[in-house]
Write an enzyme that holds these catalytic residues in place. Structure first.
Site, PDB file in Angstrom:
ATOM      1  N   GLN A 164       6.470   3.241  -2.082  1.00 30.74           N
ATOM      2  CA  GLN A 164       7.818   3.338  -2.609  1.00 30.74           C
ATOM      3  C   GLN A 164       8.359   4.751  -2.381  1.00 30.74           C
ATOM      4  OE1 GLN A 164       9.005   4.889  -5.676  1.00 30.74           O
ATOM      5  NE2 GLN A 164      10.990   3.876  -5.591  1.00 30.74           N
ATOM      6  N   ILE A 166       9.356   7.339  -3.965  1.00 30.84           N
ATOM      7  CA  ILE A 166       8.944   8.565  -4.648  1.00 30.84           C
ATOM      8  C   ILE A 166       7.474   8.919  -4.430  1.00 30.84           C
ATOM      9  CG2 ILE A 166      10.705   8.338  -6.435  1.00 30.84           C
ATOM     10  CD1 ILE A 166       8.314   7.530  -8.343  1.00 30.84           C
ATOM     11  N   LYS A 167       6.753   8.121  -3.664  1.00 26.19           N
ATOM     12  CA  LYS A 167       5.340   8.393  -3.403  1.00 26.19           C
ATOM     13  C   LYS A 167       5.200   9.475  -2.332  1.00 26.19           C
ATOM     14  CE  LYS A 167       4.110   5.176  -6.257  1.00 26.19           C
ATOM     15  NZ  LYS A 167       5.345   4.792  -6.888  1.00 26.19           N
ATOM     16  N   HIS A 168       4.039  10.094  -2.284  1.00 28.33           N
ATOM     17  CA  HIS A 168       3.831  11.181  -1.310  1.00 28.33           C
ATOM     18  C   HIS A 168       3.707  10.660   0.121  1.00 28.33           C
ATOM     19  CE1 HIS A 168      -0.277   9.960  -2.224  1.00 28.33           C
ATOM     20  NE2 HIS A 168      -0.660  10.556  -1.125  1.00 28.33           N
TER      21      HIS A 168
END
Length: 193
Positions: A164, A166-168
């Site tokens: 998603q 906002i993941k790194h």
């Protein structure tokens, strides 16, 4: 990016297809996972792991009390009852408190590697093995993390990831499930459809 999008559009493979298979192979190689199943989200990956195990309304699944609601939502969607275990100072599930929560209905433990910091998997896996319970890693924030020099995602029977926004590591959306057992991986792919 535009070249890749154009290739997919020309292939007409908008759902799964060769690009997804290639992605699964590359990620599997990166984290030393034999079977990889790409899905729509990290939540889908957790739900798919539980459904592949046949977990339903008669079962209990242990999970940390401190987690994103998707972890618990996936458990609830199967009809299973989430059983909360307190976290330690790292905000990971406290292994010392897991065994007290295990009952005859307990079928799985979902651990969340909070903020990319792996849980104490040695102790958790020993508890699971002793009680014949499956461990599912929620590694939504832990792609690339290691525990005892082994990549997160290769430690348990099932490991889940989120891509998603906002993941790194992001694809904008999406998720992934890694599975050690070939027949469960095939079952998961059938359920994915």
């Amino acid at each position: 990016i535009l070249k890749g999008i154009s290739k997919v559009v020309r292939s007409n493979e908008f759902t799964l297809g060769r690009e997804v298979e290639e992605f699964e192979k590359k990620i599997g190689k990166l984290i030393n996972a034999k079977y990889v199943v790409a899905v729509g989200s990290g939540t889908d990956a957790i739900m798919l792991s539980l459904k592949s195990l046949g977990i339903n309304h008669n079962d209990e699944v242990i999970a940390p009390s401190f987690t994103f609601y998707a972890t618990i939502g996936a458990i609830a969607c199967t009809g299973a009852k989430p059983i909360f275990v307190d976290v330690n100072y790292e905000f990971n599930i406290d292994p010392d408190k897991i065994e007290k929560k295990i009952t005859k209905k307990t079928k799985a433990i979902v651990v969340v590697h909070y903020g990319g910091l792996p849980c104490d998997m040695g102790e958790i896996q020993a508890i699971a093995k002793k009680n014949k319970i499956v461990v599912i890693e929620d590694a939504a924030h832990a792609l690339g993390a290691k525990y005892n020099n082994k990549p997160v995602g290769s430690l348990c029977d099932f490991s889940t990831f989120s891509f998603q926004a906002i993941k790194h590591f992001t694809t904008g959306d999406g998720g992934m499930l890694t599975i050690k057992n070939k027949s469960l991986a095939e079952k998961a792919k059938r359920i994915r459809w």
